[in-house]
Design a protein around this motif. Structure first.
Motif, PDB file in Angstrom:
ATOM      1  N   SER A  52      41.686  -0.777 -50.609  1.00 14.17           N
ATOM      2  CA  SER A  52      40.403  -1.229 -51.151  1.00 14.17           C
ATOM      3  C   SER A  52      40.445  -2.735 -51.402  1.00 14.17           C
ATOM      4  O   SER A  52      39.504  -3.453 -51.057  1.00 14.17           O
ATOM      5  CB  SER A  52      40.097  -0.505 -52.460  1.00 14.17           C
ATOM      6  OG  SER A  52      40.116   0.886 -52.249  1.00 14.17           O
ATOM      7  N   SER A  96      40.685  -4.625 -47.890  1.00 11.70           N
ATOM      8  CA  SER A  96      39.500  -4.514 -47.037  1.00 11.70           C
ATOM      9  C   SER A  96      38.380  -5.367 -47.626  1.00 11.70           C
ATOM     10  O   SER A  96      37.663  -6.054 -46.896  1.00 11.70           O
ATOM     11  CB  SER A  96      39.069  -3.058 -46.877  1.00 11.70           C
ATOM     12  OG  SER A  96      38.798  -2.459 -48.113  1.00 11.70           O
ATOM     13  N   ILE A  97      38.252  -5.336 -48.950  1.00 14.69           N
ATOM     14  CA  ILE A  97      37.207  -6.149 -49.594  1.00 14.69           C
ATOM     15  C   ILE A  97      37.500  -7.634 -49.404  1.00 14.69           C
ATOM     16  O   ILE A  97      36.604  -8.426 -49.119  1.00 14.69           O
ATOM     17  CB  ILE A  97      37.084  -5.772 -51.086  1.00 14.69           C
ATOM     18  CG1 ILE A  97      36.410  -4.413 -51.215  1.00 14.69           C
ATOM     19  CG2 ILE A  97      36.303  -6.851 -51.851  1.00 14.69           C
ATOM     20  CD1 ILE A  97      36.379  -3.837 -52.613  1.00 14.69           C
ATOM     21  N   ARG A 145      32.552  -6.787 -49.893  1.00 12.37           N
ATOM     22  CA  ARG A 145      32.432  -5.618 -50.768  1.00 12.37           C
ATOM     23  C   ARG A 145      31.756  -4.445 -50.083  1.00 12.37           C
ATOM     24  O   ARG A 145      31.852  -3.303 -50.531  1.00 12.37           O
ATOM     25  CB  ARG A 145      31.620  -6.021 -52.011  1.00 12.37           C
ATOM     26  CG  ARG A 145      32.328  -7.030 -52.891  1.00 12.37           C
ATOM     27  CD  ARG A 145      31.335  -8.002 -53.533  1.00 12.37           C
ATOM     28  NE  ARG A 145      30.488  -7.347 -54.505  1.00 12.37           N
ATOM     29  CZ  ARG A 145      30.708  -7.416 -55.836  1.00 12.37           C
ATOM     30  NH1 ARG A 145      31.727  -8.086 -56.307  1.00 12.37           N
ATOM     31  NH2 ARG A 145      29.901  -6.806 -56.663  1.00 12.37           N
ATOM     32  N   HIS A 146      31.021  -4.753 -49.045  1.00  9.85           N
ATOM     33  CA  HIS A 146      30.290  -3.715 -48.314  1.00  9.85           C
ATOM     34  C   HIS A 146      30.466  -4.005 -46.831  1.00  9.85           C
ATOM     35  O   HIS A 146      30.062  -5.062 -46.354  1.00  9.85           O
ATOM     36  CB  HIS A 146      28.811  -3.782 -48.709  1.00  9.85           C
ATOM     37  CG  HIS A 146      27.935  -2.823 -47.973  1.00  9.85           C
ATOM     38  ND1 HIS A 146      26.603  -3.058 -47.773  1.00  9.85           N
ATOM     39  CD2 HIS A 146      28.203  -1.630 -47.395  1.00  9.85           C
ATOM     40  CE1 HIS A 146      26.074  -2.041 -47.088  1.00  9.85           C
ATOM     41  NE2 HIS A 146      27.019  -1.165 -46.844  1.00  9.85           N
ATOM     42  N   ALA A 168      36.612   1.451 -55.307  1.00 11.64           N
ATOM     43  CA  ALA A 168      35.867   0.301 -54.797  1.00 11.64           C
ATOM     44  C   ALA A 168      34.443   0.292 -55.350  1.00 11.64           C
ATOM     45  O   ALA A 168      33.962  -0.734 -55.834  1.00 11.64           O
ATOM     46  CB  ALA A 168      35.848   0.325 -53.270  1.00 11.64           C
ATOM     47  N   THR A 210      32.839  -2.602 -57.702  1.00  6.25           N
ATOM     48  CA  THR A 210      31.797  -3.516 -57.213  1.00  6.25           C
ATOM     49  C   THR A 210      30.395  -3.076 -57.611  1.00  6.25           C
ATOM     50  O   THR A 210      29.476  -3.891 -57.622  1.00  6.25           O
ATOM     51  CB  THR A 210      31.805  -3.618 -55.674  1.00  6.25           C
ATOM     52  OG1 THR A 210      31.421  -2.344 -55.131  1.00  6.25           O
ATOM     53  CG2 THR A 210      33.175  -4.007 -55.144  1.00  6.25           C
ATOM     54  N   PHE A 249      30.367   0.950 -50.607  1.00  9.13           N
ATOM     55  CA  PHE A 249      31.593   0.364 -50.056  1.00  9.13           C
ATOM     56  C   PHE A 249      31.525   0.276 -48.537  1.00  9.13           C
ATOM     57  O   PHE A 249      31.569  -0.815 -47.962  1.00  9.13           O
ATOM     58  CB  PHE A 249      32.762   1.239 -50.525  1.00  9.13           C
ATOM     59  CG  PHE A 249      34.138   0.806 -50.098  1.00  9.13           C
ATOM     60  CD1 PHE A 249      34.508  -0.534 -50.047  1.00  9.13           C
ATOM     61  CD2 PHE A 249      35.083   1.769 -49.788  1.00  9.13           C
ATOM     62  CE1 PHE A 249      35.790  -0.901 -49.675  1.00  9.13           C
ATOM     63  CE2 PHE A 249      36.376   1.405 -49.419  1.00  9.13           C
ATOM     64  CZ  PHE A 249      36.724   0.069 -49.357  1.00  9.13           C
TER      65      PHE A 249
END
Length: 469
Positions: free
Chosen positions: A224, A227-228, A233-234, A256, A260, A264
């Motif tokens: 998480s 990747s963010i 964040r999306h 996630a 946020t 996600f």
RNA sequence: GGCGUCGUACCCAAGUGGCUAAGGGAGCAGUCUGCAAAACUGCCAUGCAUCGGUUCGAAUCCGAUCGACGCCUCCA
């Protein structure tokens, strides 16, 4: 541009792929834990992601592909006695965990290169982004999603009402600790560790400071956090093996989205397992097949790629050497066919005839229908056996190979190659013997040529071809 | 125990409401050949685990049964 449909685990349906940002696709794929070699079942997952990426590229998307390398060991249970896979690997080989991580990361990269898998845009090692992981735990802590126990900081899944939506989990029905011992201080069976404390009387090779105490990140947080970091964040696509649906990805979504406050990932894609007679291939069971094992047995890595191309990524594939032989034969026949066609080609030119364009359209329809490569491969066979001219056939094969990744463009037209003069001499002698109807001598000479590693193929008018065996 | 996935020829496998159920491998027969290989041609599921149901029409939708597999804190 044609429409691309992908099966989204969130909805359990094929959905049209619509990127967040026009023309771009962000994808995160769960990578290997580098404590041992990858087996051919593990590699199937990266193959599936490769097909997905190639299809996105083929459709004109600019793809940002991020893959983590899990080089932090995670305990196989919450128990203090539980062993850490990385440290276990290090002990086994008398190396440090860092050396183990480095060694198996390189082995992994070499495996996927042999399979013609396009490397990710970014590889990220979990140990390089501890700060980001700690930040994310802090974020969850500040928002009240965590609690501490003796052994770590946990995510309180009951505070996240949507928990389990990806996996359609029936939480009441779960049998906690069915296979793995876990902390009895957890409030709820689905709660999971965000940060684990180092054992009290033992120094770990890998440990870091945190506001909660010295230790190491929980298994799920790395994906998480990273990747963010790289995709935002999306983002568009997150993939992995089907085994990740109920736990790893379920937990990733929880942490996630809790942190946020926004969605996600839009599309979750999961690849099925490769199984053997007795069930899925697993490392913990001891023996496992590596790509190198296949190569040692005389198969090429691309024989295995062809084997994987024969079925759909959401279906289990049964591995056996009989099935691999069938794939190798099929692939060999395909290459022979192409060689022959290339031999018949007079002057190569770009572009496709109208008739050839129809085949291309069919191919695109197949791959854009949730990556139906099995059907795509069948269309390639149809092309090679069709009435199209050599130019069309070759151009289509090369184009389809952007998805298939079988190095079809590298196949050369049939040619003599370097045949030793003694072999040619034997062949000429046999030609004479044959003309003199001395078939006994002719057969002996054929055998001698075979013993030297060449095969003699008769052609019309007493001429012959010599091919290396 | 709960949840999920799947069952198409000898093998792998596509097809998810409507033309003769793709394709590959293996096999068989034929053409060619002194023999062999290659190549080419032809054959290979009135039926899609089983039994019911819905429908003008089902491999495809629904239900039950049988079987295989996966997950339930190592996992691709």
């Amino acid at each position: 541009m044609e429409k691309l449909f992908l099966f989204n685990t969130l909805s359990r349906q094929k959905e049209e792929f619509i990127p967040i940002e026009d023309g771009k696709a962000g994808m995160y794929c769960c990578g290997p834990t580098v404590y041992n070699f990858a087996h051919i079942g593990n590699l199937r997952a990266y193959f599936f992601e490769d097909i997905l990426k190639r299809v996105l590229l083929y459709n004109g998307f600019k793809v940002k592909h991020v893959m983590n390398i899990t080089d932090v060991g995670h305990l196989v249970s919450d128990d203090d006695e539980g062993e850490d896979k990385m440290e276990k690997g290090a002990n086994r080989e008398g190396k440090t965990v860092w050396e183990i991580a480095e060694f198996y990361t390189e082995a992994f990269k070499s495996d996927i290169a042999m399979l013609n898998i396009i490397p990710p845009t970014i590889y990220c090692k979990a140990t390089d982004f501890i700060k980001e992981q700690v930040e994310m735990v802090k974020c969850l802590d500040n928002k009240g999603y965590t609690y501490s126990t003796n052994d770590g900081v946990y995510f309180d899944t009951q505070k996240f009402p949507e928990y389990g939506k990806l996996a359609l989990l029936d939480i009441e029905g779960l049998e906690e600790g069915k296979r793995i011992a876990f902390s009895d201080e957890k409030k709820h069976k689905t709660d999971f560790a965000l940060w684990k404390f180092s054992p009290k009387n033992q120094k770990r090779q890998m440990e870091w400071e945190s506001p909660w105490g010295t230790g190491f990140p929980g298994w799920h947080i790395e994906c998480s956090a990273m990747s963010i970091k790289f995709l935002g964040r999306h983002f568009d696509i997150h993939c992995g093996g089907v085994d990740h649906i109920p736990i790893h990805h379920t937990n990733e979504i929880a942490q996630a989205e809790a942190c946020t406050g926004e969605k996600f990932v839009n599309y979750w894609l999961h690849g099925e397992f490769l199984i053997e007679e007795k069930g899925k291939m697993s490392k913990s069971a001891g023996e496992f097949l590596r790509l190198k094992t296949l190569v040692d047995k005389g198969y090429s890595p691309l024989d295995y790629r062809y084997f994987l191309l024969m079925t759909h990524y959401r279906k289990k594939i049964k591995f056996s050497f009989e099935n691999l032989d069938a794939a190798r034969n099929g692939f060999q026949n395909l290459k022979n066919k192409l060689k022959e066609i290339k031999g018949a080609l007079k002057d190569a030119k770009e572009g496709l005839s109208d008739e050839a364009t129809k085949y291309r359209t069919k191919f695109i329809d197949s791959i854009n229908d949730d990556l139906n490569i099995g059907e795509g491969l069948a269309i390639l066979w149809d092309v090679l056996k069709s009435e199209l001219d050599a130019n069309d056939k070759i151009n289509l094969a090369n184009e389809f190979d952007r998805i298939l990744g079988l190095d079809l463009a590298k196949i050369e037209a049939e040619q003599a190659g370097d045949i030793p003069s003694e072999v040619i001499e034997l062949a000429n002698k046999r030609k004479e013997a044959k003309a003199a109807k001395d078939f006994k001598l002719a057969d002996e000479l054929r055998q001698q040529i075979k013993d030297k590693g060449y095969e003699l193929l008769d052609k019309k008018g007493g001429e012959f071809d010599i091919k290396p065996l």
